[in-house]
Every structure is written in C-alpha cells, then in structure tokens.
Design a protein around this motif. Structure first.
Motif: not given
Length: 397
Positions: A250, A252, A263-264, A313-316, A340
């Motif tokens: 994770r 930031y 991002q994860r 994967t997750n992008t915010e 995602d």
C-alpha cells in the motif's frame, strides 16, 4: 442509503472508532497536515446503523465504541467497539473488538469475538471464468448457500526495533466453525468441493510489516509493505490442512496540497486441503474478500470469482476538497475516483488467458473526523455494465 445530512450528523456526534477501523484518523486543520494527538480523556458513542450497499442490501442495527486516551499512549490507550448488524438479505454480523496499542509493554494486543450468519452466501464455483450463465440476479438459489460461522481471533503486534521504527511483526490465532447448508439446485451442491461438510478452521498467523505511513487511518504519504503467513491443521484445531501466503503493498503520494494518489497491490496464495469458503479470503492485518465486493474489486458482485490464488490492485485519486469545524471538531470533506482490477487462478479448472482481469471503475465521497472515515462509492463493472453502490466506514485501504 444514508443522506449527506445524516452522515454529517454521525461525524459530528461519533467520537468512537468505526467498527473495523480502530486506528486513529487525522484531525488536520489543513487537508495535508496531521493533527496533534489527544493525550487524555475518553471518546465514546453509541449510534444506530442504517445504510445500504449492493453487497448486503439494507443494513440496520447499532454500533458502540470508546477510545480511552492517556499521556504517552499513541494513538490511544484502549479502544473497544461493539456491533449488532442485520441486513435485508438475511445476513448478520455481530462482534466485540478490543485494541490495546501498548497493553503489554510496547506490544499491541487485538482481539475480536464474532458471529456471522448468511441465509444466502454467494458461491459461483472456482476459477476466473466461473458461472458463465450468471445473469446478475444474486438472489438465485443456484449461486448461494446458507452459512453460519461463529469465531474469534487474537493478535499480538509489536515493534522490536523501537516505537518509531517502521518494522513491525505480529503473531496470532484465529478459529471459526463454519456450518454449510447448500440449496438443492445450487452450484455448490453440484460441484461438492472440499469444505462442503463444513467444520472448524483454526489458523496460526504470523507476519511482518514495514510501515512508513504518516497516519494509519487516513494517510497522506508513505506506505506499508506486508508479508503474512497462515497455517491450518489438526494441531491448530482445524478439520482442514492448508497454508497461505499474502503479499501486500500500500503506497500513498501527496500530489500538491489537496490530492493524494493511493495504490494497493495484493497477492494471496493458498496451498493444500483448502475448504471452498476460504477461497475468497486473504490474510494479513487487514483482510479482504473477493474477487468482487467492497473490499477487493468494486462494481463486481461480492465474491464473484474465487480460487486458491487471488490477485487484485486498487488505484485511488483522493481529493481533500475542504475542511470545516462542526460542533467544535474538524471534519474533512473530499472525493475519490478509482480503478480496481482483480483475477483468480484455481487448479483443475478453466481460468482464461493471462490478460483476463476483471475491472471495476467508479467515484465516491469521503468525510473524515479523527477516527471516523465515512465512504460512499458508486462503481461499475465495464465487463457487464452493472452498477453498485457502497456506504461503509473507513478507507478501503
């Protein structure tokens, strides 16, 4: 779905931790700054639960929680939370949780006692291209079964190289007894995978983290890398013999005074005699379900894809629009856009080509007050065009 007014009221009155987000969140006077820690006193609240999300339907019940602060204890000395929750789709989730960051010297003790019940728990089969005949109706008996699952877990976490050092290690134990009752016409009854007989799963868990985040609950910069192991067998009180490894990153980045890129990436692998109800679970300090749902790939039905190996994967892009004082306490309001991606691999079944990843895209709103972060997300699956909404406490990661 709760209205914005009710969310603001909740943030204004709620001074205890949200159910699954016991670490403290910021109370910055500017979006990119971090607050001073409260050093003494108590924050406590009991509030009703009234919300809606596409995974569970309408949710109702109540939560209560308290923080106890003392000088020298960061972010707090003790945190306790209690929940009773029911949903319109026949789910129940009740728990009692405790968190003592420095209960045993510098060691952090976490404990949770819980009971879960689902009259319709999703099961679509194994693999990355399962249930090709699914039409989006999650209530079908064909893709559900009934599950009861009381359990508990305890974890001891510490910083062996000093309180301010980013290295952390932990060890824990979890136990759950899962009762499985498949519908006669269900995929589960037809496939009869390992675990259809239910039973106990006791796990020993251990892991290490390298945590450089500036804040656990609402980070602006830094990151956390984690490696987690779990082992289940006769010696741990389990009916099934299996092991798992979880790798998680994770990260930031602060992009100017108001934007944060988050991002994860998670990879979870299971080996051995794995019961089907564990296919959707990941290990680590912050566990997730999926692929599909509010904790893995938003926009896709909960636990839509399951298997021994999961990757997502997750992008915010988070935007802290403004902050204001409400009843004497700062509240940060913001928005988020996200993408995602996830997929699974399972032995002995068709998993599709390597590039077959399942996407979810969407946007949401955020309100943060110290330990309370409320998130509302709208998400869509580009594969199916189906849309979903989520209202929950705490950031996704």
């Amino acid at each position: 779905m709760l209205t914005t007014a009710l969310l603001l009221t909740t943030l204004a009155t709620a001074t205890a931790a949200p159910p699954d987000a016991l670490p403290a969140a910021p109370t910055a006077t500017a979006p990119a700054e971090q607050p001073a820690k409260k050093e003494k006193g108590i924050d406590a609240i009991a509030i009703p639960l009234l919300s809606y999300n596409s995974d569970q339907g309408f949710t109702y019940g109540g939560v209560a929680g308290a923080y106890l602060y003392s000088p020298g204890y960061i972010p707090y000395r003790h945190a306790i939370s209690l929940q009773a929750m029911f949903t319109s789709r026949g789910q129940q989730s009740h728990y009692l949780r405790y968190d003592g960051p420095r209960l045993i010297g510098p060691m952090r003790l976490e404990f949770r006692l819980e009971y879960r019940r689902e009259l319709r728990s999703p099961f679509y089969g194994a693999g990355n291209v399962s249930a090709q005949d699914f039409n989006g109706d999650e209530t079908q008996e064909r893709f559900n079964y009934t599950k009861n699952a009381p359990g508990a877990w305890v974890r001891l976490r510490g910083r062996p190289w000093g309180e301010n050092h980013p290295f952390q290690s932990y060890v824990g134990y979890s136990w759950r007894y899962t009762e499985v009752d498949p519908f006669e016409a269900s995929v589960l009854a037809q496939l009869k995978p390992e675990g259809i007989q239910g039973g106990a799963t006791g796990q020993i868990t251990a892991g290490v983290l390298w945590d450089t985040r500036d804040n656990e609950s609402d980070p602006v910069r830094g990151g956390v890398e984690e490696v987690s192991l779990r082992v289940s067998g006769t010696a741990t009180g389990s009916r099934y013999q299996y092991a798992g490894v979880t790798l998680s990153e994770r990260r930031y980045w602060q992009l100017g005074p108001r934007f944060i890129l988050a991002q994860r990436v998670t990879l979870d692998m299971l080996f051995g005699q794995v019961p089907f109800f564990e296919w959707v679970n990941t290990g680590g300090v912050s566990s997730s379900e999926g692929i599909g749902g509010m904790s893995s790939v938003r926009g896709i039905e909960r636990n839509r894809f399951a298997g021994n190996i999961k990757a997502f994967t997750n992008t915010e892009l988070r935007y802290r629009a403004f902050d204001f004082n409400l009843f004497g306490s700062p509240v940060i309001a913001g928005a988020v856009g996200f993408v995602d991606l996830g997929r699974v691999w399972h032995p002995g079944v068709e998993n599709g080509p390597w590039w077959k990843w399942h996407p979810g895209v969407g946007a949401g709103l955020r309100l943060a007050r110290r330990a309370a972060v409320v998130r509302f997300d709208w998400a869509m699956s580009p594969e199916t065009g189906r849309q979903r909404i989520y209202l929950n406490f705490g950031h996704m990661f």
